[in-house]
Design an enzyme around this catalytic site. Sequence first.
Site, PDB file in Angstrom:
ATOM      1  CB  ALA A  68      -0.873  -0.029   1.243  1.00  0.00           C
ATOM      2  N   GLY A 111       0.554  -5.002   0.756  1.00  0.00           N
ATOM      3  CA  GLY A 111      -0.657  -5.033  -0.068  1.00  0.00           C
ATOM      4  C   GLY A 111      -0.399  -5.640  -1.438  1.00  0.00           C
ATOM      5  CD  GLU A 114      -2.423  -7.603   2.751  1.00  0.00           C
ATOM      6  OE1 GLU A 114      -2.152  -6.427   2.428  1.00  0.00           O
ATOM      7  OE2 GLU A 114      -2.901  -7.900   3.846  1.00  0.00           O
ATOM      8  CD  GLU A 134       1.777  -5.504   5.471  1.00  0.00           C
ATOM      9  OE1 GLU A 134       2.611  -6.394   5.710  1.00  0.00           O
ATOM     10  OE2 GLU A 134       0.920  -5.589   4.568  1.00  0.00           O
TER      11      GLU A 134
HETATM   12  N1  CAA Z   1       4.610   3.245  -0.566  1.00  0.00           N
HETATM   13  C1  CAA Z   1       5.010   4.419  -1.110  1.00  0.00           C
HETATM   14  N2  CAA Z   1       6.169   4.553  -1.798  1.00  0.00           N
HETATM   15  C2  CAA Z   1       6.928   3.456  -1.933  1.00  0.00           C
HETATM   16  C3  CAA Z   1       6.573   2.209  -1.392  1.00  0.00           C
HETATM   17  C4  CAA Z   1       5.346   2.128  -0.683  1.00  0.00           C
HETATM   18  N3  CAA Z   1       4.888   0.974  -0.170  1.00  0.00           N
HETATM   19  N4  CAA Z   1       7.555   1.312  -1.679  1.00  0.00           N
HETATM   20  C5  CAA Z   1       8.487   1.988  -2.390  1.00  0.00           C
HETATM   21  N5  CAA Z   1       8.117   3.278  -2.540  1.00  0.00           N
HETATM   22  C6  CAA Z   1       8.854   4.347  -3.233  1.00  0.00           C
HETATM   23  C7  CAA Z   1      10.009   4.844  -2.406  1.00  0.00           C
HETATM   24  O1  CAA Z   1       9.577   5.799  -1.453  1.00  0.00           O
HETATM   25  C8  CAA Z   1      10.902   5.453  -3.466  1.00  0.00           C
HETATM   26  O2  CAA Z   1      10.378   6.689  -3.838  1.00  0.00           O
HETATM   27  P1  CAA Z   1      11.364   7.994  -3.958  1.00  0.00           P
HETATM   28  O3  CAA Z   1      12.262   7.647  -5.096  1.00  0.00           O
HETATM   29  O4  CAA Z   1      10.404   9.099  -4.261  1.00  0.00           O
HETATM   30  O5  CAA Z   1      12.074   8.101  -2.680  1.00  0.00           O
HETATM   31  C9  CAA Z   1      10.689   4.491  -4.671  1.00  0.00           C
HETATM   32  O6  CAA Z   1       9.460   3.828  -4.397  1.00  0.00           O
HETATM   33  C10 CAA Z   1      11.778   3.447  -4.788  1.00  0.00           C
HETATM   34  O7  CAA Z   1      11.891   2.751  -3.542  1.00  0.00           O
HETATM   35  P2  CAA Z   1      13.259   2.611  -2.730  1.00  0.00           P
HETATM   36  O8  CAA Z   1      14.185   3.749  -3.035  1.00  0.00           O
HETATM   37  O9  CAA Z   1      12.935   2.379  -1.289  1.00  0.00           O
HETATM   38  O10 CAA Z   1      13.827   1.282  -3.418  1.00  0.00           O
HETATM   39  P3  CAA Z   1      14.821   0.204  -2.775  1.00  0.00           P
HETATM   40  O11 CAA Z   1      15.199  -0.711  -3.888  1.00  0.00           O
HETATM   41  O12 CAA Z   1      15.885   0.858  -1.979  1.00  0.00           O
HETATM   42  O13 CAA Z   1      13.901  -0.613  -1.707  1.00  0.00           O
HETATM   43  C11 CAA Z   1      11.932  -1.782  -0.978  1.00  0.00           C
HETATM   44  C12 CAA Z   1      12.823  -1.375  -2.170  1.00  0.00           C
HETATM   45  C13 CAA Z   1      12.705  -2.720  -0.043  1.00  0.00           C
HETATM   46  C14 CAA Z   1      10.717  -2.512  -1.545  1.00  0.00           C
HETATM   47  C15 CAA Z   1      11.495  -0.512  -0.202  1.00  0.00           C
HETATM   48  O14 CAA Z   1      10.994   0.451  -1.128  1.00  0.00           O
HETATM   49  C16 CAA Z   1      10.423  -0.755   0.813  1.00  0.00           C
HETATM   50  O15 CAA Z   1      10.712  -1.242   1.896  1.00  0.00           O
HETATM   51  N6  CAA Z   1       9.180  -0.366   0.525  1.00  0.00           N
HETATM   52  C17 CAA Z   1       8.058  -0.455   1.439  1.00  0.00           C
HETATM   53  C18 CAA Z   1       7.564  -1.879   1.603  1.00  0.00           C
HETATM   54  C19 CAA Z   1       6.448  -1.941   2.625  1.00  0.00           C
HETATM   55  O16 CAA Z   1       6.621  -1.621   3.795  1.00  0.00           O
HETATM   56  N7  CAA Z   1       5.253  -2.363   2.193  1.00  0.00           N
HETATM   57  C20 CAA Z   1       4.082  -2.484   3.034  1.00  0.00           C
HETATM   58  C21 CAA Z   1       3.228  -1.255   2.942  1.00  0.00           C
HETATM   59  S1  CAA Z   1       1.872  -1.242   4.096  1.00  0.00           S
HETATM   60  C22 CAA Z   1       0.673  -2.229   3.416  1.00  0.00           C
HETATM   61  O17 CAA Z   1       0.837  -2.780   2.352  1.00  0.00           O
HETATM   62  C23 CAA Z   1      -0.602  -2.354   4.238  1.00  0.00           C
HETATM   63  C24 CAA Z   1      -1.606  -3.347   3.754  1.00  0.00           C
HETATM   64  O18 CAA Z   1      -1.579  -4.487   4.153  1.00  0.00           O
HETATM   65  C25 CAA Z   1      -2.717  -2.970   2.856  1.00  0.00           C
END
Ligand code: CAA
Length: 260
Positions: A68, A111, A114, A134
């Site tokens: 998400a 998500g 999911e 998460e």
């Molecule tokens: N939401 C918003 N933006 C996201 C994102 C997310 N879930 N995942 C990645 N991005 C964005 C980053 O902010 C970044 O944007 P900027 O260039 O503007 O800074 C861009 O995508 C590239 O990401 P990274 O620079 O972080 O890339 P990386 O290769 O270094 O890392 C990653 C990749 C490990 C996937 C890392 O991006 C990450 O940890 N992302 C979040 C994963 C996460 O926590 N997901 C769960 C979300 S909560 C959820 O899903 C709730 C639910 O159950 C419904």
Amino acid sequence: MAAVAYEHILTEIDGPVAIVRLNRPQALNALSGALMDEVTTALERFDRDDAIRAMVVTGNERAFAAGADIKEMANVGAIEMQQGTKLGQWERIRKLRKPIIAAVSGFCLGGGNELAMSCDLIVAAESARFGQPEINIGIIPGAGGTQRLTHALGKARAMEVILTGRPITAREAWEAGLITKVVPNEAYLDEARALAAEIATKPPLAVQLAKDAILKSFDLPIEQGLDYERKNFYLLFASDDMREGMAAFIEKRKPTFKGK
Ligand code: CAA
């Protein structure tokens, strides 16, 4: 069916197979409300289109979806979250009748995982990583992760994935029964399309009632599930495709299914 302009997804029709591609590569396909709305709308339209018999949902090589959209959620309160329509979209996906295949490469997290698990089959590239991170941002999965992952992996492994936030590899996901198949990186989309095309040759009503009965197995005790299956089985004896399938077998020819 009239073409619809989408901002966050791309759609394509290949014969009886519809493909929905998440298209926010700059955010690793993070599932913003607007993107989820478009995915749901596109899938519902294809589900209603008689010419479509199977659907593929995919992302890009680097990410199916990284979850998400955290930036969208960071300042939202509990009541606003509960009142919002966001999670209602997942219910709409659950109600789709046609088979949906997730074609996954790279990050398939939160998500994103999911969404993949809401599909009926998952074809993954070797590079795919499935996880529910998460916990690292102070929440838990909210679109089925604690339930669907536990059904697929069993309690002990689901606990590990969700409580550590550490993703598992495509091979581990396959060994655990979370996904349908793992293929070389360059082949994941072609394999998913081929699987969709193969299912699209089958009688559509039987495909839909089989999907329906399989999904019911998650909700019902075995006895009620067996009754439910039996009713879907009986129902197919009202279809033209059942007559055609059996006649074609007996006459040693290829059947022509019409979805009636
Ligand atoms: N939401 C918003 N933006 C996201 C994102 C997310 N879930 N995942 C990645 N991005 C964005 C980053 O902010 C970044 O944007 P900027 O260039 O503007 O800074 C861009 O995508 C590239 O990401 P990274 O620079 O972080 O890339 P990386 O290769 O270094 O890392 C990653 C990749 C490990 C996937 C890392 O991006 C990450 O940890 N992302 C979040 C994963 C996460 O926590 N997901 C769960 C979300 S909560 C959820 O899903 C709730 C639910 O159950 C419904």
